[in-house]
Design an enzyme around this catalytic site. Sequence first.
Site, PDB file in Angstrom:
ATOM      1  N   THR A 115      47.374  51.240  30.625  1.00  0.00           N
ATOM      2  CA  THR A 115      48.523  51.404  29.746  1.00  0.00           C
ATOM      3  C   THR A 115      48.481  52.777  29.097  1.00  0.00           C
ATOM      4  OG1 THR A 115      48.542  49.064  29.309  1.00  0.00           O
ATOM      5  CG2 THR A 115      49.425  50.453  27.564  1.00  0.00           C
TER       6      THR A 115
ATOM      7  N   THR B 290      45.806  49.388  23.753  1.00  0.00           N
ATOM      8  CA  THR B 290      45.624  49.089  25.179  1.00  0.00           C
ATOM      9  C   THR B 290      44.473  48.113  25.326  1.00  0.00           C
ATOM     10  OG1 THR B 290      44.940  49.960  27.328  1.00  0.00           O
ATOM     11  CG2 THR B 290      44.220  51.195  25.396  1.00  0.00           C
ATOM     12  N   GLY B 291      44.631  47.157  26.230  1.00  0.00           N
ATOM     13  CA  GLY B 291      43.565  46.182  26.422  1.00  0.00           C
ATOM     14  C   GLY B 291      44.152  44.830  26.774  1.00  0.00           C
TER      15      GLY B 291
ATOM     16  N   ARG C  65      55.286  37.412  33.063  1.00  0.00           N
ATOM     17  CA  ARG C  65      54.328  37.582  31.972  1.00  0.00           C
ATOM     18  C   ARG C  65      54.645  38.888  31.209  1.00  0.00           C
ATOM     19  NH1 ARG C  65      50.612  41.830  30.417  1.00  0.00           N
ATOM     20  NH2 ARG C  65      48.947  40.900  29.205  1.00  0.00           N
TER      21      ARG C  65
ATOM     22  N   GLY D 128      46.198  42.114  26.571  1.00  0.00           N
ATOM     23  CA  GLY D 128      47.434  41.996  25.813  1.00  0.00           C
ATOM     24  C   GLY D 128      47.592  40.694  25.066  1.00  0.00           C
TER      25      GLY D 128
ATOM     26  N   GLY E 257      53.257  41.390  28.159  1.00  0.00           N
ATOM     27  CA  GLY E 257      52.055  41.680  27.374  1.00  0.00           C
ATOM     28  C   GLY E 257      52.375  42.145  25.970  1.00  0.00           C
ATOM     29  N   ASP E 258      51.408  42.818  25.376  1.00  0.00           N
ATOM     30  CA  ASP E 258      51.550  43.259  23.985  1.00  0.00           C
ATOM     31  C   ASP E 258      52.333  44.562  23.842  1.00  0.00           C
ATOM     32  OD1 ASP E 258      49.312  44.413  25.395  1.00  0.00           O
ATOM     33  OD2 ASP E 258      48.834  45.447  23.527  1.00  0.00           O
TER      34      ASP E 258
END
Length: 292
Positions: A161, A212-213, A189, A215, A191-192
């Site tokens: 990301t 980033t990571g 899906r 989510g 994510g964050d």
Amino acid sequence: MTRPAIAIHGGAGVMRKITRSKEGAYLAGLTRALEAGYRVLEKGGASLDAVTAAVVALEDDPLFNAGRGAVYSSAGTHELDASIMDGKTLRAGAVAAVSRIKNPVLAARAVMEKSPNVLLAGRAAEQFAKRNGLALVRPAYFHTAERLADLRKGRKSCHGTVGAVALDRRGNLAAATSTGGYTGKAPGRIGDSPIIGAGTYADNASCAVSGTGWGEAFIRLAIAHEVCARMRYRGDSLARAAAFALARLKRLGGDGGLVAVDRRGTIAMPFNSRGMLRACVGSDGGRVVRIC
Ligand code: ASP
């Protein structure tokens, strides 16, 4: 006049995959994006324009998992997410699960500036982007042989990301984040990264954050907002607030990192993954570009 500062990331947890030969390309890509953003700030431009410029540069670079280099879902498609937030007004915009928008961060910005909404998803978001003059591309634009091989070989997805946070001369903060998600993610899906408060947040009263990571954990912990809230309500320093948020992430079994800048130009770039692609120009003009 405030001294400007900017920090960017190109994803956390990718280090195992970056061979020596590619190291130079990643460093160059980060540097290009950093300078694209910093140029805006140096000329007295707005932090919103700086984070937009930096994220567009990263989206256009196939090395990063956003825009052109987005990873594949389990259905062999690309579904991209992005968001942006203005710390001065708390206006925000985001798009989720879009497959045809060349630069999702520009669409996020258009949602913020040209619609009454914060988050648009899927086909309708693409049509909105088109109506607002943004470039749409065929799905093949996002095809990269390496990402397809990742999917076919079931290679554990790396993060990748991208994001940026900036403080401009007027003292305004902004944050933006863009991603392809992770390899093999379920279609639909989200994510964050497009969730305001999870992957992105900016508030002139505290700081600007892009994460980033993993989510799902970022969403459950509202990580980006958590960092801002700790500064605002507890009076934590940026470093302390960011470290606390990452400690909570770890307790949930999540890995990742974030970049953040506060209204004084202090920068934090913590991560608990093996590494994080990151770069910054501090308020003293000093540059840092790192990949682990
Ligand atoms: N946070 C992103 C997501 O969950 C992925 C990443 O940062 O690598 O969609």
